[in-house]
Design an enzyme around this catalytic site. Sequence first.
Site, short mmCIF file in Angstrom:
data_model
loop_
_atom_site.label_atom_id
_atom_site.label_comp_id
_atom_site.label_asym_id
_atom_site.label_seq_id
_atom_site.Cartn_x
_atom_site.Cartn_y
_atom_site.Cartn_z
N SER A 258 0.78 -1.24 0.00
CA SER A 258 0.00 0.00 0.00
C SER A 258 0.81 1.29 0.00
CB SER A 258 -0.97 -0.02 1.18
OG SER A 258 -1.80 -1.15 1.09
N ASP A 273 10.86 -0.29 4.22
CA ASP A 273 9.91 -1.25 4.82
C ASP A 273 9.91 -1.26 6.35
OD1 ASP A 273 7.95 -3.35 4.28
OD2 ASP A 273 9.39 -4.74 5.15
N1 LIG Z 1 -3.38 3.76 -7.43
C1 LIG Z 1 -2.20 3.91 -6.82
N2 LIG Z 1 -1.39 2.83 -6.69
C2 LIG Z 1 -0.21 3.01 -6.06
C3 LIG Z 1 0.19 4.27 -5.55
N3 LIG Z 1 1.39 4.12 -4.98
C4 LIG Z 1 1.74 2.83 -5.10
N4 LIG Z 1 0.78 2.14 -5.76
C5 LIG Z 1 0.77 0.71 -6.07
O1 LIG Z 1 0.53 0.01 -4.88
C6 LIG Z 1 1.28 -1.19 -4.84
C7 LIG Z 1 2.11 -1.30 -3.59
O2 LIG Z 1 2.99 -0.23 -3.45
P1 LIG Z 1 4.35 -0.39 -2.62
O3 LIG Z 1 4.87 0.98 -2.41
O4 LIG Z 1 5.22 -1.38 -3.27
O5 LIG Z 1 3.77 -1.00 -1.24
P2 LIG Z 1 4.56 -1.42 0.09
O6 LIG Z 1 3.87 -0.75 1.22
O7 LIG Z 1 6.00 -1.18 -0.07
O8 LIG Z 1 4.24 -2.97 0.14
P3 LIG Z 1 5.06 -4.17 0.90
O9 LIG Z 1 6.39 -4.27 0.25
O10 LIG Z 1 4.19 -5.34 0.69
O11 LIG Z 1 5.16 -3.85 2.34
C8 LIG Z 1 2.15 -1.22 -6.09
O12 LIG Z 1 1.55 -2.10 -7.04
C9 LIG Z 1 2.12 0.21 -6.57
O13 LIG Z 1 2.25 0.30 -7.96
C10 LIG Z 1 -0.68 5.39 -5.75
O14 LIG Z 1 -0.39 6.52 -5.37
N5 LIG Z 1 -1.85 5.15 -6.37
O1 LIG Z 2 6.98 -9.49 4.22
C1 LIG Z 2 6.59 -9.58 3.07
O2 LIG Z 2 6.08 -10.57 2.56
C2 LIG Z 2 6.76 -8.43 2.18
C3 LIG Z 2 6.41 -7.21 2.80
O3 LIG Z 2 7.20 -6.28 2.78
C4 LIG Z 2 5.12 -7.15 3.49
O4 LIG Z 2 4.26 -7.98 3.26
O5 LIG Z 2 4.93 -6.21 4.28
MN LIG Z 3 7.57 -2.63 -0.01
#
Ligand SMILES: Nc1nc2c(ncn2[C@@H]2O[C@H](COP(=O)(O)OP(=O)(O)OP(=O)(O)O)[C@@H](O)[C@H]2O)c(=O)[nH]1
Ligand SMILES: O=C([O-])CC(=O)C(=O)O
Ligand SMILES: [Mn+2]
Length: 607
Positions: A258, A273
């Site tokens: 997210s 993270d």
């Molecule tokens: N619609 C929309 N999608 C977004 C936005 N920012 C990020 N995303 C999408 O949301 C998804 C997750 O974004 P990340 O920033 O990788 O999320 P994270 O919090 O690092 O996720 P984890 O690694 O699982 O902890 C990706 O597929 C992005 O392309 C935004 O501002 N708007």
């Molecule tokens: O731990 C994982 O699988 C990847 C990650 O960053 C999350 O889910 O928050």
């Molecule tokens: Mn991430």
Amino acid sequence: MEVLPSFLKGKLSPIMETRLLKLRNVKLLHFLEEAVDLCEPESVYIVEGTEEDISEIRNRALLTKEETELNVKGHTIHFDHALDQARAREDTFILGDRIPFVNTKPRKEGLEEVKSILKGAMKGRVMYVGLYSLGPVGSPAQILAVQITDSPYVIHSENILYRNAYREFEGDKDFLKFIHSKGSQDVKKRRIVIDLDGVVYSVNTTYAGNSVGLKKLALRLTLNRAVREGWLSEHMAIVGLEGSNGVHYVTAAFPSGSGKTSTSMMGRLISDDLAFIMGIDGDVRAWNPEAGVFGIIQGINSKDDPIVWKVLHTPGEVIFSNVLMTPERSAYWDGSGLPEPEKGINFSGEWWKGKKDDQGKPVPPSHPNARFTVSLKSFDNLDPNYDNPNGVKIDAVIFGVRDYKTLVPIAEAFDWEHGVVTMGASMESARTSAVIGKQDEMEFNPMALLDFISVPLGKYVQNYINFGKRLRNPPKIFGVNYFLKDGDKYVNSKEDKRVWLRWVVERLEGRSKALETPIGKIPLYEDLRRLFGEALGKEYSEKDYEAQFSLRLRGYKEKYERILDIYSKIDTPKDILHIIERQIQRIEEYRKSMGDVVSPFRLKVIE
Ligand SMILES: Nc1nc2c(ncn2[C@@H]2O[C@H](COP(=O)(O)OP(=O)(O)OP(=O)(O)O)[C@@H](O)[C@H]2O)c(=O)[nH]1
Ligand SMILES: O=C([O-])CC(=O)C(=O)O
Ligand SMILES: [Mn+2]
């Protein structure tokens, strides 16, 4: 400790024997004894973390076919089992008494079960022993950790994601303990068992969120320790934002999938993270426990994500997981903006356009939770302080959610306690593919830690509030939502987060005003119009502003009633409940005089 204990006889080469004995660490020997007795490996490999070591382990990942080389130098691909593509919430347990919102198992039962599965699991295999430091070596945030695994992919990942710290283990130092075996990869026997005072076990899984102990398994241990010791161990990115008065570092919590990694690419990267956060002489300082990124690849494209795009297209060490490998041995993923290949190999085996699974559902070329594993050093926006033992000073804290219906894109809390309780502890967010199971359902996810909380929630929130009380000048807190929709369309584009982050900086530097609302302070149209122009060269219409910042007061009221209900039923200190009650009262007063949905043009400027 000059001679090898008998349980290791015949299992160590002379080099490995020297490496181990040089450390004179009796605690490490005891841990190895437990692991060897339980898993019965053929041999033991102590990772010193030299360049030779690192390339040797990478080679072994190729030899065991846990990874395959791609057509760019240094790039490899790894596949997890088709049913092992994300964190397995249902198979993950903390041992001990029941805690609300935590998957627990009675200690004896949990240990017996996982040990029976791990018994002899490494027969005929090498047992790797990785020695790492979470946090910069020599910093107050340094926590040592040992990973034992029979998977070269897991150790290869950890060599990229963590700081090898072999030398730090000299003497009888303490450390966190992780034992992992890929087992037979029978997901029915997948177990992740967390003993908060002992060893963390993981078996029959390879997905890094379940197998790489130092990532999300360690988070349960460090969170528990942080609450006992009065600091914070958080699921947060750390990013430096440039302002007129220098760089302001902020931490940002978002639930899995997210926005953490994408937010960390908007400024100077410290962490994408995790964050260790401590009060030092009245200031907040933060460190990245990690030294690399395990990031979501879906949606990464050259326009929105130029920094990550470059890393994924430049020779250098990258592990791709669960993307499509094309016949030319390049990596393809959904949302890259490139044409979809006709065929290739993916997590389901051979893949072709139009492939369906057993239930007749289309199989995507890359899994929505496909990822890349890369060292921080590969990113052009890496901040020079990323490994500074003093950490960086934090000026603001962001709590972000994936809320399609109600929450405005950004709001500033009235104060630390208001922000901690109504923005952090009240987070509700739509589930994503980072967790196995149903997608897109809204769920309570306080501080983005739903899966990682290892103490009673009331106690956890109280620790946060107490932490703020000890500070000279607590950071400002902001609530963020990148995912608001109008019908089925997002009201913001991915790049708009640049504007929200600029507003954060302007609020810190006193250059933007705010409007008062019952849920916090929101931006003025004039400021955002200016910032959209400055940051993105974009027009920003009154209509856009109204669509994004109208207060959906009925939605807000219902949200905080749900939250109050949750916290009333558990052991929550009264002061915390009062903060939620006052929020509901304020929303109700506004709603009575102004209606269910209030245009921001009807609100008054406060400062
Ligand atoms: N619609 C929309 N999608 C977004 C936005 N920012 C990020 N995303 C999408 O949301 C998804 C997750 O974004 P990340 O920033 O990788 O999320 P994270 O919090 O690092 O996720 P984890 O690694 O699982 O902890 C990706 O597929 C992005 O392309 C935004 O501002 N708007
Ligand atoms: O731990 C994982 O699988 C990847 C990650 O960053 C999350 O889910 O928050
Ligand atoms: Mn991430």
